[in-house]
Design an enzyme around this catalytic site. Structure first.
Site, mmCIF file in Angstrom:
data_model
loop_
_atom_site.group_PDB
_atom_site.id
_atom_site.type_symbol
_atom_site.label_atom_id
_atom_site.label_comp_id
_atom_site.label_asym_id
_atom_site.label_seq_id
_atom_site.Cartn_x
_atom_site.Cartn_y
_atom_site.Cartn_z
ATOM 1 N N GLY A 351 -19.192 111.793 9.865
ATOM 2 C CA GLY A 351 -19.522 110.543 10.037
ATOM 3 C C GLY A 351 -20.589 109.994 9.328
ATOM 4 N N GLY A 354 -25.002 103.387 9.266
ATOM 5 C CA GLY A 354 -26.496 102.981 9.211
ATOM 6 C C GLY A 354 -27.236 103.729 8.376
ATOM 7 C CG PHE A 355 -31.064 103.531 7.966
ATOM 8 C CD1 PHE A 355 -31.409 103.207 6.797
ATOM 9 C CD2 PHE A 355 -31.484 102.888 8.944
ATOM 10 C CE1 PHE A 355 -31.861 102.110 6.479
ATOM 11 C CE2 PHE A 355 -31.962 101.550 8.589
ATOM 12 C CZ PHE A 355 -32.176 101.009 7.549
ATOM 13 C CB THR A 357 -25.116 111.504 6.708
ATOM 14 O OG1 THR A 357 -25.775 110.644 5.766
ATOM 15 C CG2 THR A 357 -23.865 112.335 6.184
ATOM 16 C CB VAL A 358 -22.732 112.553 11.972
ATOM 17 C CG1 VAL A 358 -22.907 113.513 12.816
ATOM 18 C CG2 VAL A 358 -23.406 111.260 12.286
ATOM 19 C CE LYS A 373 -27.054 108.964 13.955
ATOM 20 N NZ LYS A 373 -26.551 107.982 15.066
ATOM 21 C CG ASP A 476 -25.973 100.289 18.420
ATOM 22 O OD1 ASP A 476 -25.163 99.443 18.610
ATOM 23 O OD2 ASP A 476 -25.985 101.186 17.541
#
Ligand SMILES: *[C@@H]1O[C@H](CO)[C@@H](O)[C@H](O)[C@H]1NC(C)=O
Ligand SMILES: *[C@@H]1O[C@H](CO)[C@@H](O)[C@H](O)[C@H]1NC(C)=O
Ligand SMILES: *[C@@H]1O[C@H](CO)[C@@H](O)[C@H](O)[C@H]1NC(C)=O
Ligand SMILES: *[C@@H]1O[C@H](CO)[C@@H](O)[C@H](O)[C@H]1NC(C)=O
Ligand SMILES: *[C@@H]1O[C@H](CO)[C@@H](O)[C@H](O)[C@H]1NC(C)=O
Ligand SMILES: *[C@@H]1O[C@H](CO)[C@@H](O)[C@H](O)[C@H]1NC(C)=O
Ligand SMILES: *[C@@H]1O[C@H](CO)[C@@H](O)[C@H](O)[C@H]1NC(C)=O
Length: 675
Positions: A351, A354-355, A357-358, A373, A476
């Site tokens: 994934g 945003g800032f 990366t997963v 993450k 969120d």
């Protein structure tokens, strides 16, 4: 005289069905009392009962040799049994293991035609589901796939009556000291797991926990069922295990059983040692071992040299820890994460947004799957004081203690130079967002699944808002933060962390964080996140789940406004996802839509609390009618009104457009870039 007395006392007892009770603390001396077949053996010298070895497609059975009277005579109050045992599943070294083992009550010790794999060696494709089986089983399964074509990570416990369809199934976990907090377990961890199965005539309760934890007071499964129609008067009791293409060794270290009250407790000190992960399995030829050893030494040396030159130089082994970092129990070693994700390899990315990366990873220490993450700070953000990071870590340390079955567990964190890494449970099925919008055409979430998801998210939010020691505002709530596990259970992720995204600017002021489409009007105005701004986002999510439409599709479509419009025209059911066809319950859909609108009320005070929401969803309380619809300004729409405010204010500041990776997936960036 003594003889007469003897007869007098014992004769009536013999006429009654005899309760059975036995205990095996290890199986050293119990071979004669068990009937073993297939791959089952008693391992020597340890005395552990080994049901299968690591060969593919094997079956092993071990049953208590004597039949057991399960249905007591009509006069006794009810039939019951209780059993406890310790199981160990050691997956084959080559990848993940399979399939599982089952505690079984069966009219026979033989299972002619029984298949391996999902059938666990007790059923066959021919008799699966047949009421004439009279088989009751509790499965400890590590592979999914009986219901779907593809094998996936299973790790669940289920109750099966007469077939491989589980009447009830749960992921493996246990409750921590009589609370709602849970601790996940990995069945195939190779560590001993104690299980209890208790039946009192009304409920079958199944409880599991690690051997070194005392029995949880809440069972994992409590299934209301009267087994009388599903069993015969006498039954054989024991275990069956099978492997498929994926394989594991399945062991039982100790077992007790009783039809006369609680099964006698096992004596943990007498149990065989857990088979260690390396020792189990075939023992290859000595020459082969020698050759492998020699080759390995050379390889290790070469790799060592290589590592020294590549990694050491790049300073990867050395984590410059500060004092405060040392006593954080949730801190992970960077080295482990690096190994887990194959060096943050592109191929492991699951994934981007945003800032962050997963990555998917497998921890070298425990072999468990995790999602890592990686949040990379930009140059300007790096200037933020170390104090900010420290505060943030303190927050994570406390979030790491949140445990609920509907939350993704935050296992820990790690800081390396400009990167902050957060380690979460890995959840296989992906996010609700992808199931709703990006999934294969043929796959449609059913209404029942959607309704369960809706309830699951609510349960997670109630825990965050009201049940934990502190109030945690999620900040969120959105469909891409709702993860769905292999059993279609909901796990809410990323709670409390949204503020992370605007760090670097100032840790003390809360800029607006959240995702456009889910941001409550008052949050856009004053920047204060609260439980009722979470409720707002939850409301939007409800509308999204029912309608199958994104909260904002373009600058002119706003889901909330649209549903309000439908409602005002008296045609709220127009908002239903057309993909559902007619497969829904009108009352439930209406309830969810109206509840969604109530949650999206522009006045925070009118929105219900999460606890109230759960009561509405369960039908314990009626939804109040919303009379002052006028405050939803239908002409301009509440969204269209405050959206302008947001994009001209803090959002652009907190989400720089330079973050190109975020722009692809995350709707908020699309809006900003058109700004
Ligand atoms: C595993 O068990 C099967 C069935 O008993 C046997 O044929 C096979 O040789 C065993 N494999 C190993 C590696 O012990
Ligand atoms: C239980 O009662 C039923 C009828 O009431 C009878 O047919 C059956 O034989 C009884 N079973 C036992 C074990 O006594
Ligand atoms: C368990 O599931 C099977 C298969 O769907 C069903 O036939 C059976 O009636 C169920 N049993 C109970 C007690 O619910
Ligand atoms: C099973 O659990 C339920 C609560 O979920 C409890 O009421 C019942 O007494 C338990 N039964 C047994 C046999 O432990
Ligand atoms: C149980 O053992 C595991 C590892 O074997 C360990 O990580 C855990 O902390 C232990 N738990 C308790 C309560 O002792
Ligand atoms: C059943 O349990 C009771 C009380 O625990 C005990 O007195 C009795 O001897 C047991 N019966 C048998 C047959 O084990
Ligand atoms: C089983 O027997 C072996 C020796 O045959 C012994 O080493 C081992 O400790 C015994 N295990 C138990 C649990 O008594």
């Amino acid at each position: 005289m003594a003889f007469l007395l003897f007869c007098f006392i014992f004769f009536p007892v013999v006429a009654q069905p005899q309760p059975t009770s036995f205990i095996f603390n290890g199986f050293n001396t119990s071979e004669s009392k068990l009937t073993l077949d297939g791959a089952s053996t008693i391992s020597r010298p340890s005395g552990a009962l080994k049901l299968t070895n690591k060969s593919s497609y094997t079956i092993g059975h071990a049953f208590y040799s004597e039949p057991i009277q399960i249905l007591m005579d009509n006069s006794s109050s009810s039939s019951s049994f209780s059993t406890t045992f310790v199981l160990v599943i050691v997956p084959s070294s080559s990848g993940r293991g399979g399939h599982g083992l089952a505690f079984t009550l069966s009219p026979s010790k033989q299972f002619p035609g029984a298949a391996a794999k999902h059938y666990m060696g007790i059923f066959s494709p021919e008799n699966d589901g047949s009421p004439s089986n009279y088989i009751f089983a509790v499965e400890f399964d590590t592979v999914n796939g009986y219901n779907n074509a593809v094998d996936s990570d299973g790790n669940h416990v289920g109750i099966n009556i007469n077939g491989m369809y589980s009447n009830v199934s749960r992921p493996a976990y246990y409750f921590i000291d009589n609370t709602d907090r849970t601790e996940d377990m990995v069945l195939e961890s190779g560590d001993p797991i104690q299980a209890w199965i208790e039946y009192d005539g009304k409920f079958v309760n199944v409880t599991i926990c690690p051997l070194n934890v005392s029995k949880p007071s809440k069972p994992l499964i409590s299934y209301a069922v009267d087994l009388t129609p599903f069993v015969q008067e006498t039954m054989y009791v024991g275990f069956s295990a099978s492997t498929g293409e994926k394989s594991s060794s399945h062991f039982i270290l100790g077992w007790s059983f009783s039809t006369n009250g609680t099964a006698p407790p096992l004596d943990v000190s007498e149990l065989p040692m857990a088979p260690s992960k390396e020792k189990v399995g075939s023992s290859p030829d000595r020459r082969v071992i020698g050759l492998i050893a020699a080759l390995s030494t050379v390889t290790v040396l070469l790799l060592g040299i290589l590592f020294y030159f590549t990694l050491y130089k790049r300073n990867i082994w050395f984590e410059n820890l500060e004092d405060w970092e040392l006593d954080c129990p949730h801190r992970f070693r960077y080295k482990d994460l690096y190994t887990a994700t194959k060096g943050f390899n592109q191929s492991e990315i699951i994934g981007v947004g945003g800032f962050a990366t997963v990555y998917k990873g497998v921890l070298p220490t425990t072999g468990t799957e995790v999602a890592v993450k990686k949040i990379t700070q930009t140059q300007t953000q790096t200037q933020s004081s170390i104090k900010g990071v420290r505060e943030f870590v303190a927050e994570i340390e406390s979030l790491g203690r949140l445990r609920h079955k509907n939350l993704v567990y935050l296992q820990g964190w790690c800081k390396q130079k400009n990167d902050l890494l957060l380690i979460y449970d890995y959840i296989p099925n992906g996010s609700l967002h992808s199931l709703l919008f990006h999934h294969k055409q043929s796959f449609v979430l059913s209404w029942e699944q959607r309704f369960n998801i809706i309830k699951g998210i609510a349960a997670g939010l109630v825990y965050l808002h009201e049940e934990w020691e502190l109030v945690v505002v999620h900040r969120d709530v959105k469909s891409s933060n709702v993860l769905i596990d292999a059993d279609m259970n909901v796990r809410l992720g990323d709670f409390g962390l949204a503020r992370l995204y605007d760090h670097g600017t100032d840790w003390h002021t809360t800029n607006v964080v959240g995702t456009i489409g889910y941001i409550a009007p008052e949050l856009a105005r004053n920047g204060k996140a609260s439980t009722s701004s979470d409720v707002f986002a939850y409301g939007v999510l409800l509308l999204e789940i029912v309608s199958g439409r994104k909260p904002v599709d373009s600058r002119s479509f706003f889901l909330v406004d649209w549903v309000i419009e439908c409602h005002q025209m008296g045609r709220v059911l127009d908002a239903i996802d057309p993909k559902l066809d007619s497969g829904y319950v009108v009352e439930e859909v209406k309830l969810v839509l109206l509840l969604g609108l109530l949650c999206c009320h522009p006045k925070p005070g009118i929105r219900p609390s999460m606890r109230k929401i759960v009561r509405y969803l369960n039908g314990d309380e009626h939804l109040p009618s919303i009379d002052n619809w006028e405050s939803f300004d239908s002409r301009d729409g509440i969204y269209s009104m405050f959206l302008g405010t947001i994009s001209s204010r803090s959002i652009t500041k907190s989400y720089p457009t330079s973050s190109s990776i975020g722009g692809i997936l995350d709707p908020r960036f699309r809006l900003i870039s058109t700004h």
